[in-house]
Design an enzyme around this catalytic site. Structure first.
Site, mmCIF file in Angstrom:
data_model
loop_
_atom_site.group_PDB
_atom_site.id
_atom_site.type_symbol
_atom_site.label_atom_id
_atom_site.label_comp_id
_atom_site.label_asym_id
_atom_site.label_seq_id
_atom_site.Cartn_x
_atom_site.Cartn_y
_atom_site.Cartn_z
ATOM 1 N N GLU A 171 0.852 -1.191 0.000
ATOM 2 C CA GLU A 171 0.000 0.000 0.000
ATOM 3 C C GLU A 171 0.884 1.236 0.000
ATOM 4 O O GLU A 171 1.807 1.369 0.813
ATOM 5 C CB GLU A 171 -0.939 0.030 1.201
ATOM 6 N N GLY A 226 -2.173 9.777 8.131
ATOM 7 C CA GLY A 226 -1.753 10.534 9.299
ATOM 8 C C GLY A 226 -0.768 11.645 9.022
ATOM 9 O O GLY A 226 -0.235 12.265 9.944
ATOM 10 N N HIS A 246 -1.794 11.425 -4.062
ATOM 11 C CA HIS A 246 -2.917 11.735 -4.964
ATOM 12 C C HIS A 246 -2.564 12.821 -5.976
ATOM 13 O O HIS A 246 -3.451 13.303 -6.690
ATOM 14 C CB HIS A 246 -4.185 12.117 -4.190
ATOM 15 N N ASP A 289 -8.953 7.689 -4.786
ATOM 16 C CA ASP A 289 -9.057 9.152 -4.766
ATOM 17 C C ASP A 289 -8.608 9.799 -6.072
ATOM 18 O O ASP A 289 -7.940 10.837 -6.083
ATOM 19 C CB ASP A 289 -8.263 9.728 -3.586
#
Length: 259
Positions: free
Chosen positions: A74, A79, A150, A176
């Site tokens: 991933e 955070g 993103h 996203d």
């Protein structure tokens, strides 16, 4: 009540004991309340279910991998720059893929989230050298999720570097991708414009039918030959890797045959 208890225990317990308590709680809750991905997402508090609706998509695409010893990556731990924040989805994936190894990368130090079967590397998702070293350390991946910066240029750069390092039969997912319409992330206001992550993946759809092109000099690309399917969802793209070499029944060397 439960959230208050978790905060209290995290404050007063050593990190390793808090992790042990959290894992025991999730294990018991999943056993008695159902251990599907949706329930695990709720138990771990990941934004893949709170704020997004990705879990059903993942359940549909990932279910066949659940009991396998998957090599999972991933991009993005969550955070932001707080080392202690994030990690919810990594723990969810660890519980979902009980025989799998969970790897993650993040631009910030997220080492506090490392535990058994979760290994985290610090670096940029657009850094070719870093990703090549990651691959050397981890080997080919079965599943890759991009939940990183993103930024449009980062999304496409990561895909171009990592997709060849995905095993045949594997899946690459991008979350996203609405940032393709946001200029602050390198997107474009106007839908359909070139130069965005969405336009990049949309262009790959044509490659599924490369054997049908009436272009005698066309040389299929790596993606043409290795993408079996693309699935577009709200804010999400899922790509299945596999040989796409079936010849056309009517086109030979870029010329349409009599029929």
């Amino acid at each position: 009540m439960l959230q208050h208890l978790k905060k209290l225990l995290k404050k007063h317990l050593p990190p390793e004991k808090f992790q042990a308590w959290r894992q025991l709680y999730v294990k018991i809750a999943a056993r008695y309340q159902g251990g599907g991905l949706k329930r695990l997402a709720q138990l771990h508090g990941t934004d893949k279910i709170f704020g997004h609706d990705y879990i059903e998509v993942y359940e549909n695409h990932f279910q066949k991998f659940r009991k396998l010893p998957v090599n999972f990556l991933e991009i993005g731990v969550g955070g932001y720059d707080d080392p202690e924040a994030g990690g919810q989805s990594l723990r969810m994936w660890k519980d979902y893929f009980r025989n799998g190894m969970i790897h993650a990368i993040d631009i910030y130090d997220k080492s506090p989230h490392q535990e058994s079967r979760i290994k985290i590397f610090q670096g940029s998702q657009a850094d070719t050298g870093f990703l090549e070293k990651l691959h050397q350390d981890c080997g080919d991946f079965d599943l890759i999720i991009d939940d990183g910066s993103h930024l449009n240029e980062h999304i496409t750069a990561s895909f171009e570097i990592l997709f060849p390092k995905l095993r045949n039969g594997g899946i690459y997912a991008i979350e996203d991708i609405q940032t393709a319409y946001w200029p602050s992330y390198g997107g474009q206001y106007q839908p359909g414009k070139d130069g965005t992550a969405m336009s990049y993946f949309r262009a790959l759809v044509d490659g599924l039918n490369h054997a049908e092109f009436l272009l005698p000099d066309y040389k299929p690309t790596y993606n043409d030959l290795n993408i079996r399917s693309l699935h577009f969802y709200h804010n999400m793209v899922v790509i299945h890797k596999g040989a796409n070499t079936l010849p056309s029944n009517l086109v030979r060397n870029g010329i349409l045959q009599p029929h």
